[in-house]
Structures are given as C-alpha cells and as structure tokens.
Design a protein around this motif. Structure first.
Motif, short mmCIF file in Angstrom:
data_model
loop_
_atom_site.label_atom_id
_atom_site.label_comp_id
_atom_site.label_asym_id
_atom_site.label_seq_id
_atom_site.Cartn_x
_atom_site.Cartn_y
_atom_site.Cartn_z
N CYS A 1 0.83 -1.20 0.00
CA CYS A 1 0.00 0.00 0.00
C CYS A 1 0.86 1.25 0.00
N ALA A 2 0.33 2.35 -0.50
CA ALA A 2 1.04 3.62 -0.45
C ALA A 2 1.35 3.96 1.00
N GLY A 3 2.61 4.25 1.27
CA GLY A 3 3.00 4.65 2.62
C GLY A 3 3.21 3.52 3.60
N CYS A 4 3.29 2.29 3.11
CA CYS A 4 3.46 1.12 3.99
C CYS A 4 4.82 1.15 4.70
N GLY A 5 4.79 0.88 6.00
CA GLY A 5 6.03 0.88 6.78
C GLY A 5 7.00 -0.22 6.39
N HIS A 6 6.49 -1.29 5.79
CA HIS A 6 7.35 -2.39 5.40
C HIS A 6 8.42 -1.96 4.40
N GLY A 7 7.98 -1.21 3.39
CA GLY A 7 8.92 -0.78 2.35
C GLY A 7 10.07 0.03 2.94
N ILE A 8 9.73 0.90 3.89
CA ILE A 8 10.75 1.75 4.51
C ILE A 8 11.73 0.89 5.31
N ALA A 9 11.18 0.03 6.16
CA ALA A 9 12.03 -0.78 7.03
C ALA A 9 12.93 -1.72 6.23
N VAL A 10 12.37 -2.36 5.21
CA VAL A 10 13.14 -3.31 4.42
C VAL A 10 14.29 -2.61 3.68
N ARG A 11 13.99 -1.46 3.10
CA ARG A 11 15.04 -0.73 2.38
C ARG A 11 16.17 -0.33 3.33
N MET A 12 15.82 0.08 4.54
CA MET A 12 16.85 0.48 5.50
C MET A 12 17.72 -0.70 5.93
N VAL A 13 17.08 -1.81 6.20
CA VAL A 13 17.83 -3.00 6.64
C VAL A 13 18.76 -3.50 5.53
N LEU A 14 18.24 -3.59 4.32
CA LEU A 14 19.02 -4.17 3.23
C LEU A 14 20.20 -3.28 2.84
N ASN A 15 20.07 -1.98 3.10
CA ASN A 15 21.16 -1.07 2.77
C ASN A 15 22.43 -1.39 3.57
N ALA A 16 22.26 -2.05 4.70
CA ALA A 16 23.41 -2.32 5.57
C ALA A 16 24.16 -3.59 5.16
N ALA A 17 23.65 -4.32 4.17
CA ALA A 17 24.30 -5.58 3.77
C ALA A 17 25.48 -5.31 2.84
N GLU A 18 26.58 -6.00 3.08
CA GLU A 18 27.76 -5.84 2.22
C GLU A 18 27.87 -6.96 1.19
N ASP A 19 27.38 -8.14 1.55
CA ASP A 19 27.51 -9.30 0.66
C ASP A 19 26.20 -9.51 -0.10
N PRO A 20 26.25 -10.28 -1.20
CA PRO A 20 25.00 -10.66 -1.86
C PRO A 20 24.11 -11.43 -0.89
N LEU A 21 22.81 -11.31 -1.09
CA LEU A 21 21.87 -11.87 -0.11
C LEU A 21 21.01 -12.97 -0.70
N VAL A 22 20.59 -13.85 0.17
CA VAL A 22 19.46 -14.72 -0.12
C VAL A 22 18.38 -14.30 0.86
N ILE A 23 17.22 -13.90 0.32
CA ILE A 23 16.16 -13.37 1.16
C ILE A 23 15.00 -14.35 1.23
N GLY A 24 14.54 -14.60 2.42
CA GLY A 24 13.37 -15.44 2.61
C GLY A 24 12.25 -14.60 3.20
N CYS A 25 11.03 -15.01 2.98
CA CYS A 25 9.90 -14.28 3.56
C CYS A 25 8.89 -15.27 4.09
N ALA A 26 8.33 -14.93 5.26
CA ALA A 26 7.15 -15.64 5.71
C ALA A 26 5.98 -15.11 4.89
N THR A 27 4.91 -15.87 4.79
CA THR A 27 3.71 -15.33 4.17
C THR A 27 3.30 -14.08 4.93
N GLY A 28 2.83 -13.10 4.21
CA GLY A 28 2.43 -11.86 4.86
C GLY A 28 2.37 -10.76 3.83
N CYS A 29 2.07 -9.57 4.28
CA CYS A 29 1.96 -8.45 3.34
C CYS A 29 3.19 -8.35 2.46
#
Lengths: 307, 111
Positions: free
Chosen positions: A21-49
């Motif tokens: 959704c427009a303005g969803c907190g998930h997008g903000i939080a995820v972008r901030m967390v991923l910015n701190a990664a130095e190596d290539p990532l494998v990302i997993g997700c639980a079912t959810g928004c």
C-alpha cells in the motif's frame, strides 16, 4: 556509520513496482535494513503483506535470490538454505560469500512462525531474522495477533457493546528472542534510521543468528494520516511503548532514553484503532496501557543496568 | 522461454513455456510494473529549497526517490504511489504535494 549520501550510492535491493500500500512501513524498514548488507543476499519471507506484495507472479521486487515457503516456516526455510550453502561451500561448489536474511510480519513471527524461529535460533544458523511488526494480520484484513496492543480495534477484537478492543497486552518478542542467548537481538524503529542501520549492520556481521524487531506502521490497520508515519514511529519510542535497545552476547543495552516523560496517549491518539479509548467509559484502558508501558520500561532499565 | 519474455513472463505465454515451478528468472523485474497510476497527489521537487539531506530518499517505501551521486536526483513517477511521506519528512519544505494533473512551478516531470 554510513551517511545517507554513502547509503544512496549502493544498489537498492528492493525495487519500486511492488504492490505494498502507499506509505506502507514495510517498504521503509526493508530498504533500510538491506542497505546495511555488504555481501550478496538470499532473502526469505514468511507469508504476509511483504511476501504477497513483492512477489506477485510473474514479478519480483527483489534484486537478489528470494525464497518463500509457507507462513510458519520462514526461519526454517532460510536456515535450510544456509545449511545447504555451507555444505556446497565446503565442497568447493560455491565460491562467493552470501548472507541470509528472512523477513516475517508479526503474524508469521510472534504467532505462526514462533516455533520454527525458535528452532533456527537455537541451532545457531548464521542468519538474520527481521520481524516487521505492524501489530495485526494486515494482509488478511486486520485480525488481531499476539503483537496487537491492548485496546486496539481489529476485525477479530472489534470495538462494540461487548468488548472495547483487544483485551490482552502484547507479547514481548524481542525479549523472548534475547533469552535464546543468541549473539544479537535488537528492537528498532525506522524513524531512527541511524540506529536501525547500525543494528542491521551488526546483525549481518555477527557469526550466528541475529534477530531484529522493527516497528512497521500500517496506514490501513492503524488508521492514521499516511504521510505522518515518521511522527508515529518517533512517538512510539518517545512514549517508551517501543523502546530502542539491543542485546549483544547477553549484554542488554538501551540505545535511546527519552529526555522527558511523554504519556502513551500521545501515541495512541494519532491512530484511529484507539479512538474509542478516548471515550469516558474507556479511559481506564489508557491508564492500564500506561501502567503496563511503565512497568515494562522499568524492567528494561533494570536489564540494561540503567538503574 | 524465448527472448521476448526474458524480463517478464507475459500473460500470453502458454503453460508449456512458463518456467519450471513458476520461478521468476529476472531478479527485480517488478520495476517493469507501474504503480504510478495509484497516485491522487504527487510530490514535486523544489530545487531552490532542497538541501540534499536525502531523508526523502531514505523514507520512500517505493524506492521512488532516485538519488544521483549522493544528491536528490528526481522522482520516479512510474512507481511513486503518492503517499506523501517524503513531503512530511523534508526538513526544508522542498517538496510540494499537489493534486495529480495540477502543475506548479519547479515541476519535475521525471521521465
């Protein structure tokens, strides 16, 4: 500590075009967390928004490897991937370094995925687990979860003649994860982006499991004015409802101590899900929430050696 | 799968040609999906007032503030959903929030 200028020069792993959704907190939080990664990532997700909105077939909003399995087993899935990687690396079939991260909402973490998360933490996989806490099952229509605050109006704790919103206080998952004696557990709010960045960086760097609980407001479920997300996030830790702290190898540390006492109702009144609490007959619930916030804060201060 | 569908598996691809287990082979192909049509209001950059703190970039949930060389570059109107968060976090009032279709001075059309 990377400045925003430095952070912005790195490749952004989450693309636009996802269907959050427009303005969803998930997008903000995820972008901030991923910015701190130095190596290539494998990302997993639980079912959810997050999982539903970022991977609508045939699109994926992740510029990295991505795996989704089920609601209850994001931590088990990512620990399996990590174990396979370790084995392949040992056999010389993979040369590059990878990091492993799983995102889950509060439903997939506090409730449904708790056993698999607990198991993954206990087994000591080198993974990062990030809980994006929006305090209800938003994806399926705002049903209460064990992360929903007391008094909140949700579709399964509806405000009416019988009950005035959710009757229980929320589970303190960050403390539960810290008590697994993992190398790193933390609680963060994206409004303090420096703090969240540092925590994500530490989580990626430690050898072994790391857990971060990030507040991720939901404009639909919390019913606040969408552009005001930063105020909501800030008041959450200023009112001590969502303290910013970290636990490194068993050592508790408070990252932010509000300078003055801000009553929790300042945070509650911005959100439509708590509107009914401000009616005279329900004011006692605000007092109860305040008492519980104060009690948990005192416990936290003690754990952090602040008193 | 043929070249044409390398980036996105189009709706007209038959079941014989879709990827095994529905794997999406192009990481990040959601950028080919436009969400700009969701907007009712749009953010507009006011260059004179901008101090390039990049808070708008940091808080955008849709990766729609494009930073160029450590500075504010442009809005990505193909993906911006018009949530208005950037408008509120801006410390120097350098982002206008106008109705979609309206024009204003200093308007930045992006593409």
């Amino acid at each position: 500590m990377a400045t925003l200028k430095e952070q912005s020069k790195k490749e952004q792993i989450l693309t636009g075009g996802h269907r959050l959704c427009a303005g969803c907190g998930h997008g903000i939080a995820v972008r901030m967390v991923l910015n701190a990664a130095e190596d290539p990532l494998v990302i997993g997700c639980a079912t959810g928004c997050l999982e539903v909105a970022t991977t609508i077939y045939p699109y994926t909003a992740w510029r990295s490897s991505f795996i989704h399995n089920a609601f209850e087993n994001a931590a088990a899935t990512i620990s399996g991937v990590e174990a396979a990687y370790k084995s392949l690396k040992k056999q010389g079939k993979i040369k590059d370094d990878f990091k492993f991260i799983a995102f889950g909402g509060d439903g997939g973490t506090y409730d449904i995925g708790l056993q698999s998360l607990s198991g993954a933490m206990e087994r000591g996989h080198n993974i990062v687990y990030v809980c994006l806490d929006n305090g209800a099952y938003m994806n399926t229509g705002i049903q209460r979860s064990s992360a929903t605050p007391r008094g909140a109006d949700t579709t399964t704790s509806p405000v009416g003649k019988v009950i005035p919103g959710k009757q229980q206080f929320r589970k303190d998952l960050t403390a539960i994860m810290a008590e697994h004696n993992i190398p790193y557990a933390a609680q963060a709010s994206p409004n303090n982006w420096r703090d969240l960045y540092n925590k994500a960086k530490k989580a990626f760097e430690v050898e072994g499991p790391a857990f971060i609980n990030v507040m991720a407001p939901c404009p639909r479920g919390w019913r606040y004015n969408t552009p005001d997300i930063a105020d909501i996030l800030k008041l959450a830790y200023e009112t001590r409802y969502w303290p910013l702290y970290e636990v490194e190898n068993g050592e508790w540390k408070l990252n932010y101590k509000p300078k003055k006492y801000v009553p929790v109702e300042e945070w509650l009144k911005l959100q439509g899900r708590f509107r009914h609490l401000f009616r005279d007959e329900n004011r006692y619930i605000i007092d109860e929430i305040q008492a519980e916030v104060d009690r948990r804060w005192e416990v936290l201060l003690e754990r952090c050696g602040e008193k | 799968m043929n070249k044409k569908h390398e980036k996105v598996i189009a709706p007209d691809v038959g079941w014989r040609n879709v990827t095994r287990a529905g794997i999406i082979p192009t990481a990040g192909n959601a950028e080919y999906y436009e969400t700009g049509g969701w907007r009712t209001k749009k953010p507009v950059w006011i260059e004179d007032k901008c101090i390039h703190c990049l808070l708008c970039w940091r808080f955008c949930p849709d990766s729609s503030v494009i930073a160029e060389d450590g500075k504010f570059g442009r809005f990505d109107y193909e993906h911006c959903k018009g949530c208005g968060i950037c408008v509120n976090v801006c410390p120097s009032d350098a982002i206008d929030f106008i109705d979609e279709g309206e024009t204003s001075e200093g308007r930045n059309d992006g593409e």
